[in-house]
Scaffold this motif. Structure first.
Motif, PDB file in Angstrom:
ATOM      1  N   SER A   3       0.813  -1.213   0.000  1.00  0.00           N
ATOM      2  CA  SER A   3       0.000   0.000   0.000  1.00  0.00           C
ATOM      3  C   SER A   3       0.848   1.264   0.000  1.00  0.00           C
ATOM      4  O   SER A   3       0.388   2.309  -0.415  1.00  0.00           O
ATOM      5  CB  SER A   3      -0.953   0.001   1.195  1.00  0.00           C
ATOM      6  OG  SER A   3      -0.204   0.007   2.388  1.00  0.00           O
ATOM      7  N   ASP A  38      -7.813  -7.429  -3.938  1.00  0.00           N
ATOM      8  CA  ASP A  38      -7.470  -6.508  -2.855  1.00  0.00           C
ATOM      9  C   ASP A  38      -8.243  -5.207  -3.076  1.00  0.00           C
ATOM     10  O   ASP A  38      -8.102  -4.570  -4.119  1.00  0.00           O
ATOM     11  CB  ASP A  38      -5.967  -6.253  -2.846  1.00  0.00           C
ATOM     12  CG  ASP A  38      -5.504  -5.448  -1.656  1.00  0.00           C
ATOM     13  OD1 ASP A  38      -6.309  -4.679  -1.085  1.00  0.00           O
ATOM     14  OD2 ASP A  38      -4.326  -5.575  -1.291  1.00  0.00           O
ATOM     15  N   LYS A  40      -7.908  -2.259  -2.233  1.00  0.00           N
ATOM     16  CA  LYS A  40      -7.124  -1.051  -2.532  1.00  0.00           C
ATOM     17  C   LYS A  40      -6.944  -0.857  -4.035  1.00  0.00           C
ATOM     18  O   LYS A  40      -6.730   0.243  -4.500  1.00  0.00           O
ATOM     19  CB  LYS A  40      -5.760  -1.122  -1.853  1.00  0.00           C
ATOM     20  CG  LYS A  40      -5.804  -0.973  -0.364  1.00  0.00           C
ATOM     21  CD  LYS A  40      -4.404  -1.113   0.205  1.00  0.00           C
ATOM     22  CE  LYS A  40      -4.398  -1.456   1.650  1.00  0.00           C
ATOM     23  NZ  LYS A  40      -4.860  -2.808   1.973  1.00  0.00           N
ATOM     24  N   ASN A 130     -13.259   0.783   0.585  1.00  0.00           N
ATOM     25  CA  ASN A 130     -12.051   0.277  -0.061  1.00  0.00           C
ATOM     26  C   ASN A 130     -10.859   1.171   0.239  1.00  0.00           C
ATOM     27  O   ASN A 130      -9.791   0.698   0.637  1.00  0.00           O
ATOM     28  CB  ASN A 130     -12.240   0.183  -1.580  1.00  0.00           C
ATOM     29  CG  ASN A 130     -13.200  -0.911  -1.982  1.00  0.00           C
ATOM     30  OD1 ASN A 130     -13.527  -1.794  -1.196  1.00  0.00           O
ATOM     31  ND2 ASN A 130     -13.670  -0.843  -3.209  1.00  0.00           N
ATOM     32  N   ARG A 131     -11.012   2.467   0.033  1.00  0.00           N
ATOM     33  CA  ARG A 131      -9.898   3.408   0.191  1.00  0.00           C
ATOM     34  C   ARG A 131      -9.480   3.602   1.638  1.00  0.00           C
ATOM     35  O   ARG A 131      -8.320   3.888   1.910  1.00  0.00           O
ATOM     36  CB  ARG A 131     -10.268   4.749  -0.432  1.00  0.00           C
ATOM     37  CG  ARG A 131     -10.389   4.623  -1.936  1.00  0.00           C
ATOM     38  CD  ARG A 131     -10.544   5.922  -2.602  1.00  0.00           C
ATOM     39  NE  ARG A 131     -10.572   5.702  -4.056  1.00  0.00           N
ATOM     40  CZ  ARG A 131     -10.441   6.652  -4.919  1.00  0.00           C
ATOM     41  NH1 ARG A 131     -10.273   7.900  -4.528  1.00  0.00           N
ATOM     42  NH2 ARG A 131     -10.474   6.384  -6.204  1.00  0.00           N
ATOM     43  N   GLY A 133      -9.690   1.271   3.939  1.00  0.00           N
ATOM     44  CA  GLY A 133      -9.205   0.009   4.484  1.00  0.00           C
ATOM     45  C   GLY A 133     -10.229  -0.848   5.192  1.00  0.00           C
ATOM     46  O   GLY A 133      -9.885  -1.905   5.706  1.00  0.00           O
ATOM     47  N   ASP A 136     -10.762  -4.412   3.764  1.00  0.00           N
ATOM     48  CA  ASP A 136      -9.617  -5.321   3.865  1.00  0.00           C
ATOM     49  C   ASP A 136      -9.970  -6.558   4.685  1.00  0.00           C
ATOM     50  O   ASP A 136      -9.472  -7.645   4.420  1.00  0.00           O
ATOM     51  CB  ASP A 136      -8.416  -4.624   4.504  1.00  0.00           C
ATOM     52  CG  ASP A 136      -7.795  -3.576   3.594  1.00  0.00           C
ATOM     53  OD1 ASP A 136      -8.209  -3.458   2.429  1.00  0.00           O
ATOM     54  OD2 ASP A 136      -6.895  -2.859   4.070  1.00  0.00           O
TER      55      ASP A 136
END
Length: 146
Positions: A3, A38, A40, A130-131, A133, A136
């Motif tokens: 990241s 993922d 991200k 998503n941005r 986290g 995750d």
């Protein structure tokens, strides 16, 4: 850490795998897209940056990890959401069509954990998850089970 340096930190093989996964149509993942890629690196629309920046400008304090029904359905919330959603008319296809949105991002879709939202509300919340986290957890928990 991936990241911190983006795809470069993944190396050639990791970047190739990520590029391949992201090039597949969403249908290839069934209902498990969020747990297959993922978050991200997941892009939900061509307007993710615009949706996210406008969303966080309008809803700075909204806890996307654990939504409450009032965050979307109270009279006050509807007054704030309406202009946000309407700015994407003509930009996001079917922006005001209904869809299901998870209330708690750490849990799967279920009758207790979903709310009916517009498509652009879904995009705004999931892009933020998503941005920031929060998605995750879903990705790593599904990966550890396989």
């Amino acid at each position: 850490m991936a990241s911190d340096n983006g795809l470069a930190a993944l190396g050639v093989e990791g970047a190739s795998a990520a590029a391949h996964a992201l090039s597949l149509p969403a249908e290839a993942y069934g209902n498990d897209l969020i747990s297959s890629v993922d978050p991200k690196f997941l892009k939900l629309t061509k307007l993710d940056d615009k949706i996210y920046s406008s969303f966080r400008e309008t809803f700075k304090e909204l806890d996307v990890k654990q939504l409450k029904e009032d965050d979307l359905k109270s009279d006050e919330a509807k007054e704030r959401w309406r202009p946000f959603c309407n700015q994407f008319e003509g930009l996001v296809e079917d922006f005001n069509y209904g869809t299901l949105l998870r209330l708690d991002c750490e849990k799967d879709y279920s009758e207790e954990n979903t709310i009916f939202a517009t498509r652009v509300q879904f995009f705004a919340v999931e892009i933020a998850r998503n941005r920031e986290g929060y998605n995750d957890v879903v990705f790593t928990s599904k990966r550890s089970k396989s």
